[in-house]
Design an enzyme around this catalytic site. Structure first.
Site, PDB file in Angstrom:
ATOM      1  N   ARG A   8     -24.728  79.588 -46.465  1.00 43.30           N
ATOM      2  CA  ARG A   8     -23.897  78.403 -46.649  1.00 43.30           C
ATOM      3  C   ARG A   8     -24.761  77.159 -46.407  1.00 43.30           C
ATOM      4  O   ARG A   8     -25.570  77.114 -45.489  1.00 43.30           O
ATOM      5  CB  ARG A   8     -22.711  78.381 -45.684  1.00 43.30           C
ATOM      6  CG  ARG A   8     -21.762  77.217 -46.015  1.00 43.30           C
ATOM      7  CD  ARG A   8     -20.609  77.101 -45.043  1.00 43.30           C
ATOM      8  NE  ARG A   8     -19.807  75.927 -45.418  1.00 43.30           N
ATOM      9  CZ  ARG A   8     -19.060  75.235 -44.588  1.00 43.30           C
ATOM     10  NH1 ARG A   8     -18.999  75.566 -43.299  1.00 43.30           N
ATOM     11  NH2 ARG A   8     -18.366  74.183 -45.004  1.00 43.30           N
ATOM     12  N   HIS A   9     -24.589  76.163 -47.257  1.00 46.97           N
ATOM     13  CA  HIS A   9     -25.350  74.911 -47.146  1.00 46.97           C
ATOM     14  C   HIS A   9     -25.173  74.259 -45.781  1.00 46.97           C
ATOM     15  O   HIS A   9     -24.231  74.558 -45.033  1.00 46.97           O
ATOM     16  CB  HIS A   9     -24.906  73.938 -48.238  1.00 46.97           C
ATOM     17  CG  HIS A   9     -23.454  73.551 -48.118  1.00 46.97           C
ATOM     18  ND1 HIS A   9     -23.005  72.603 -47.217  1.00 46.97           N
ATOM     19  CD2 HIS A   9     -22.355  74.000 -48.770  1.00 46.97           C
ATOM     20  CE1 HIS A   9     -21.699  72.471 -47.328  1.00 46.97           C
ATOM     21  NE2 HIS A   9     -21.268  73.315 -48.262  1.00 46.97           N
ATOM     22  N   ASN A  15     -18.067  67.323 -44.471  1.00 42.67           N
ATOM     23  CA  ASN A  15     -17.801  68.420 -43.533  1.00 42.67           C
ATOM     24  C   ASN A  15     -17.429  67.864 -42.168  1.00 42.67           C
ATOM     25  O   ASN A  15     -16.460  68.302 -41.541  1.00 42.67           O
ATOM     26  CB  ASN A  15     -19.040  69.305 -43.352  1.00 42.67           C
ATOM     27  CG  ASN A  15     -19.336  70.200 -44.532  1.00 42.67           C
ATOM     28  OD1 ASN A  15     -20.502  70.436 -44.842  1.00 42.67           O
ATOM     29  ND2 ASN A  15     -18.317  70.726 -45.197  1.00 42.67           N
ATOM     30  N   ARG A  58     -25.811  69.525 -52.098  1.00 45.31           N
ATOM     31  CA  ARG A  58     -25.860  70.024 -50.717  1.00 45.31           C
ATOM     32  C   ARG A  58     -26.416  71.446 -50.646  1.00 45.31           C
ATOM     33  O   ARG A  58     -27.130  71.793 -49.701  1.00 45.31           O
ATOM     34  CB  ARG A  58     -24.485  69.934 -50.060  1.00 45.31           C
ATOM     35  CG  ARG A  58     -23.362  70.701 -50.758  1.00 45.31           C
ATOM     36  CD  ARG A  58     -22.020  70.310 -50.139  1.00 45.31           C
ATOM     37  NE  ARG A  58     -20.877  71.026 -50.670  1.00 45.31           N
ATOM     38  CZ  ARG A  58     -20.144  70.626 -51.695  1.00 45.31           C
ATOM     39  NH1 ARG A  58     -20.471  69.518 -52.361  1.00 45.31           N
ATOM     40  NH2 ARG A  58     -19.095  71.332 -52.091  1.00 45.31           N
ATOM     41  N   GLU A  83     -19.232  75.635 -55.713  1.00 47.83           N
ATOM     42  CA  GLU A  83     -18.069  75.772 -54.834  1.00 47.83           C
ATOM     43  C   GLU A  83     -16.772  75.797 -55.637  1.00 47.83           C
ATOM     44  O   GLU A  83     -16.702  75.341 -56.791  1.00 47.83           O
ATOM     45  CB  GLU A  83     -18.052  74.609 -53.831  1.00 47.83           C
ATOM     46  CG  GLU A  83     -16.883  74.597 -52.848  1.00 47.83           C
ATOM     47  CD  GLU A  83     -16.804  75.822 -51.941  1.00 47.83           C
ATOM     48  OE1 GLU A  83     -16.701  76.955 -52.474  1.00 47.83           O
ATOM     49  OE2 GLU A  83     -16.810  75.639 -50.703  1.00 47.83           O
ATOM     50  N   HIS A 141     -21.832  78.161 -50.967  1.00 45.92           N
ATOM     51  CA  HIS A 141     -20.752  77.431 -50.316  1.00 45.92           C
ATOM     52  C   HIS A 141     -19.800  78.368 -49.572  1.00 45.92           C
ATOM     53  O   HIS A 141     -19.727  79.562 -49.855  1.00 45.92           O
ATOM     54  CB  HIS A 141     -19.973  76.640 -51.362  1.00 45.92           C
ATOM     55  CG  HIS A 141     -20.834  75.750 -52.198  1.00 45.92           C
ATOM     56  ND1 HIS A 141     -21.116  74.445 -51.848  1.00 45.92           N
ATOM     57  CD2 HIS A 141     -21.506  75.982 -53.358  1.00 45.92           C
ATOM     58  CE1 HIS A 141     -21.919  73.912 -52.768  1.00 45.92           C
ATOM     59  NE2 HIS A 141     -22.164  74.823 -53.691  1.00 45.92           N
TER      60      HIS A 141
END
Length: 212
Positions: A8-9, A15, A58, A83, A141
Site C-alpha cells: 500500500r502506498h 489520508n 501516490r 484504486e 492501494h
C-alpha cells in the site's frame, strides 16, 4: 510461479485528514515518502526482479522510491492496479459522507466491489503472465488489496477489522494461473511499525457499506 508483494502506498494529506481518495490523484506527503523508504528497506532483505505500480502518483512515487532503493528500473505502470473509484464521495470527509449519504444511501459513480475484484484479479494475473517466474513488488492501494484478499482468501483472519496500513506488505503466489495468499502483513514487517490503531473501516468510511 510468480510471487507478488503488494504494497500500500505511503501517506497523503488526504489520508491524514481521512478524506476519501479513490481515483483522485493525491500525492504523497513527506511522511508517506518516509514510509515508502522504510518499506523499501524491509523489502531489501529479499530479492526482486521489478516493480509494478498503479498510475496514481501516490502509488507510482511509492513504487519509484522502492525501485530506486532496490536498484531496479522505474516501475512498470499497470492501470488495472488503480484504486477503487468512489464516485461523488471522493474528497469527502467521514462527516461529509454521513451528511450526504446517510444510512447506506447509494453513492453515484462508485465502482462496485464485484467489478473492482474482477479488475484487480485480472491485472495481477496479467502481471504474472508477463513476468513468469519473477518476484515482483506491486505498489497499489488499500481497497485494491482488501478486495483481492477477501476474494481469494475469505477465511483469513484479515477481515475489515484489520487495517491495511500505509506502506504495509502483502504477499501472494500465482501458480498455474491462480492466486493464493501467502501472508497478510507479511512477516517481512516484523521490524516495522506494529499493527495500526484503526480498522480499515475507520480508514475508509465507505468500505463497510453494502455494495451498490
Amino acid at each position: 510461479m510468480t510471487r507478488l508483494y503488494l504494497v500500500r502506498h505511503g501517506e497523503t494529506d488526504w489520508n491524514r485528514a481521512r478524506r476519501i481518495q479513490g481515483s483522485t490523484d493525491i500525492p504523497l506527503n513527506d511522511t508517506g515518502r518516509a514510509q515508502a523508504l522504510d518499506t523499501a528497506r524491509l523489502l531489501s532483505r529479499r530479492s526482486f526482479d521489478r516493480v509494478v505500480a498503479s498510475p496514481l502518483s501516490r502509488a507510482l512515487e511509492t513504487g519509484s522510491i522502492i525501485a530506486s532503493h532496490l536498484g531496479l528500473a522505474e516501475p512498470e505502470i499497470d492501470p488495472g492496479m488503480i484504486e477503487r473509484n468512489y464516485g461523488e464521495a471522493e474528497g469527502f470527509t467521514f462527516e461529509d459522507i454521513a451528511l450526504n449519504f446517510p444510512d447506506d444511501a447509494p453513492v453515484p459513480g462508485r465502482e462496485r466491489r464485484s467489478v473492482l475484484r474482477t479488475r484487480v484479479e485480472a491485472a495481477l494475473l496479467g502481471i504474472a503472465e508477463r513476468h513468469p517466474g519473477e518476484t515482483v513488488v506491486v505498489a497499489t492501494h488499500g481497497a485494491v488489496i482488501r478486495a483481492i484478499v477477501n476474494h481469494i482468501s475469505p477465511e483469513t483472519s484479515a477481515d475489515r477489522s484489520v487495517p491495511i496500513r500505509n506502506g504495509s506488505i502483502h504477499s501472494f503466489d500465482v501458480i498455474d494461473g491462480a492466486l493464493s495468499l501467502i501472508a497478510f502483513d507479511d512477516p517481512i514487517e516484523v521490524e516495522s511499525e506494529a499493527a495500526g490503531r484503526y480498522s480499515f473501516e475507520y480508514q475508509n468510511a465507505l468500505e463497510g457499506r453494502a455494495d451498490a
